[in-house]
Design a protein around this motif. Structure first.
Motif, PDB file in Angstrom:
ATOM      1  N   VAL A 192     -54.331  -0.150 -56.073  1.00  0.00           N
ATOM      2  CA  VAL A 192     -55.443   0.583 -55.478  1.00  0.00           C
ATOM      3  C   VAL A 192     -56.342  -0.381 -54.713  1.00  0.00           C
ATOM      4  O   VAL A 192     -56.657  -1.464 -55.198  1.00  0.00           O
ATOM      5  N   SER A 193     -56.751   0.039 -53.532  1.00  0.00           N
ATOM      6  CA  SER A 193     -57.777  -0.661 -52.771  1.00  0.00           C
ATOM      7  C   SER A 193     -59.037   0.179 -52.891  1.00  0.00           C
ATOM      8  O   SER A 193     -59.079   1.304 -52.391  1.00  0.00           O
ATOM      9  N   ALA A 194     -60.042  -0.358 -53.603  1.00  0.00           N
ATOM     10  CA  ALA A 194     -61.229   0.445 -53.866  1.00  0.00           C
ATOM     11  C   ALA A 194     -62.464  -0.434 -54.018  1.00  0.00           C
ATOM     12  O   ALA A 194     -62.372  -1.608 -54.376  1.00  0.00           O
ATOM     13  N   ALA A 195     -63.604   0.173 -53.778  1.00  0.00           N
ATOM     14  CA  ALA A 195     -64.894  -0.498 -53.937  1.00  0.00           C
ATOM     15  C   ALA A 195     -65.246  -0.616 -55.417  1.00  0.00           C
ATOM     16  O   ALA A 195     -64.723   0.129 -56.255  1.00  0.00           O
ATOM     17  N   PRO A 196     -66.148  -1.537 -55.745  1.00  0.00           N
ATOM     18  CA  PRO A 196     -66.541  -1.723 -57.148  1.00  0.00           C
ATOM     19  C   PRO A 196     -67.042  -0.459 -57.843  1.00  0.00           C
ATOM     20  O   PRO A 196     -66.821  -0.287 -59.040  1.00  0.00           O
ATOM     21  N   TYR A 197     -67.686   0.457 -57.122  1.00  0.00           N
ATOM     22  CA  TYR A 197     -68.195   1.668 -57.773  1.00  0.00           C
ATOM     23  C   TYR A 197     -67.072   2.594 -58.259  1.00  0.00           C
ATOM     24  O   TYR A 197     -67.331   3.531 -59.004  1.00  0.00           O
ATOM     25  N   CYS A 198     -65.835   2.317 -57.872  1.00  0.00           N
ATOM     26  CA  CYS A 198     -64.685   3.126 -58.303  1.00  0.00           C
ATOM     27  C   CYS A 198     -64.054   2.610 -59.591  1.00  0.00           C
ATOM     28  O   CYS A 198     -63.222   3.299 -60.195  1.00  0.00           O
ATOM     29  N   LEU A 199     -64.412   1.401 -60.019  1.00  0.00           N
ATOM     30  CA  LEU A 199     -63.705   0.748 -61.115  1.00  0.00           C
ATOM     31  C   LEU A 199     -63.763   1.515 -62.426  1.00  0.00           C
ATOM     32  O   LEU A 199     -62.765   1.596 -63.138  1.00  0.00           O
ATOM     33  N   GLU A 200     -64.895   2.087 -62.771  1.00  0.00           N
ATOM     34  CA  GLU A 200     -65.000   2.809 -64.033  1.00  0.00           C
ATOM     35  C   GLU A 200     -64.040   4.000 -64.078  1.00  0.00           C
ATOM     36  O   GLU A 200     -63.350   4.216 -65.074  1.00  0.00           O
ATOM     37  N   ALA A 201     -63.969   4.760 -63.001  1.00  0.00           N
ATOM     38  CA  ALA A 201     -63.053   5.908 -62.953  1.00  0.00           C
ATOM     39  C   ALA A 201     -61.604   5.440 -63.045  1.00  0.00           C
ATOM     40  O   ALA A 201     -60.778   6.096 -63.687  1.00  0.00           O
ATOM     41  N   LEU A 202     -61.290   4.307 -62.428  1.00  0.00           N
ATOM     42  CA  LEU A 202     -59.926   3.780 -62.492  1.00  0.00           C
ATOM     43  C   LEU A 202     -59.600   3.306 -63.906  1.00  0.00           C
ATOM     44  O   LEU A 202     -58.508   3.587 -64.427  1.00  0.00           O
ATOM     45  N   ARG A 203     -60.525   2.605 -64.541  1.00  0.00           N
ATOM     46  CA  ARG A 203     -60.311   2.164 -65.929  1.00  0.00           C
ATOM     47  C   ARG A 203     -60.089   3.373 -66.846  1.00  0.00           C
ATOM     48  O   ARG A 203     -59.232   3.351 -67.722  1.00  0.00           O
ATOM     49  N   ASP A 204     -60.886   4.418 -66.643  1.00  0.00           N
ATOM     50  CA  ASP A 204     -60.773   5.621 -67.475  1.00  0.00           C
ATOM     51  C   ASP A 204     -59.395   6.270 -67.358  1.00  0.00           C
ATOM     52  O   ASP A 204     -58.959   6.966 -68.273  1.00  0.00           O
ATOM     53  N   GLN A 205     -58.722   6.052 -66.244  1.00  0.00           N
ATOM     54  CA  GLN A 205     -57.377   6.616 -66.042  1.00  0.00           C
ATOM     55  C   GLN A 205     -56.279   5.619 -66.420  1.00  0.00           C
ATOM     56  O   GLN A 205     -55.107   5.865 -66.161  1.00  0.00           O
ATOM     57  N   GLY A 206     -56.664   4.486 -67.000  1.00  0.00           N
ATOM     58  CA  GLY A 206     -55.670   3.548 -67.519  1.00  0.00           C
ATOM     59  C   GLY A 206     -55.353   2.366 -66.626  1.00  0.00           C
ATOM     60  O   GLY A 206     -54.477   1.562 -66.959  1.00  0.00           O
ATOM     61  N   PHE A 207     -56.032   2.235 -65.501  1.00  0.00           N
ATOM     62  CA  PHE A 207     -55.788   1.085 -64.647  1.00  0.00           C
ATOM     63  C   PHE A 207     -56.314  -0.175 -65.320  1.00  0.00           C
ATOM     64  O   PHE A 207     -57.352  -0.154 -65.980  1.00  0.00           O
ATOM     65  N   ILE A 208     -55.594  -1.255 -65.144  1.00  0.00           N
ATOM     66  CA  ILE A 208     -56.005  -2.556 -65.641  1.00  0.00           C
ATOM     67  C   ILE A 208     -56.520  -3.331 -64.441  1.00  0.00           C
ATOM     68  O   ILE A 208     -55.789  -3.533 -63.462  1.00  0.00           O
ATOM     69  N   ILE A 209     -57.754  -3.745 -64.513  1.00  0.00           N
ATOM     70  CA  ILE A 209     -58.367  -4.451 -63.406  1.00  0.00           C
ATOM     71  C   ILE A 209     -58.023  -5.934 -63.503  1.00  0.00           C
ATOM     72  O   ILE A 209     -58.281  -6.581 -64.519  1.00  0.00           O
TER      73      ILE A 209
END
Length: 134
Positions: A103-120
């Protein structure tokens, strides 16, 4: 309202600009939209402007990528990002099951991505990019 047709590149650039993201030439953005696996836009009922957006690309074998994940600033921004991420993952599971997803995303997207199981940044991996100029 969620729309699966590619948006007008000028309107998409407006959203990207409003979100502090890079904008692109209309020609280049049109080509990117055309070559995408799909696009997902959230359109505001009040003013029919694009409120959120993401596009997907894939080699249809091993990898899928989400690009330009964004939502306009406002009190519903986090909720918009969550809806876009959730719907995007459902579409990718349907269209390219088993692919790894970046995913290419801004920092404000990180929480939603983590909630869906993405590993940052797993194992310290960082994304790198190079802008080629002619």
């Amino acid at each position: 309202m969620v729309v699966m047709t590619a948006p007008d590149p000028t309107l998409l650039n407006k959203l990207l600009s409003d979100c502090g993201e890079s904008i692109y030439s209309v020609e280049r953005l049109s080509l990117a939209l055309e070559r995408s696996l799909w696009t997902l836009s959230v359109v505001s009922k009040e003013d029919t402007a694009i409120a959120g957006f993401v596009r997907a690309t894939s080699d249809r074998a091993l990898n899928a990528n989400l690009w330009n994940l964004t939502a306009r600033p406002g009190p519903d921004r986090d909720q918009l990002i969550r809806v876009i991420v959730y719907r995007s993952l459902a579409l990718l599971r349907r269209d390219v099951p088993g692919c790894s997803i970046s995913v290419s995303a801004a920092p404000y997207c990180l929480e939603a991505l983590r909630d869906q199981g993405f590993i940052i940044d797993p194992s310290g991996i960082r994304v790198m990019g190079l802008s080629l100029t002619s």
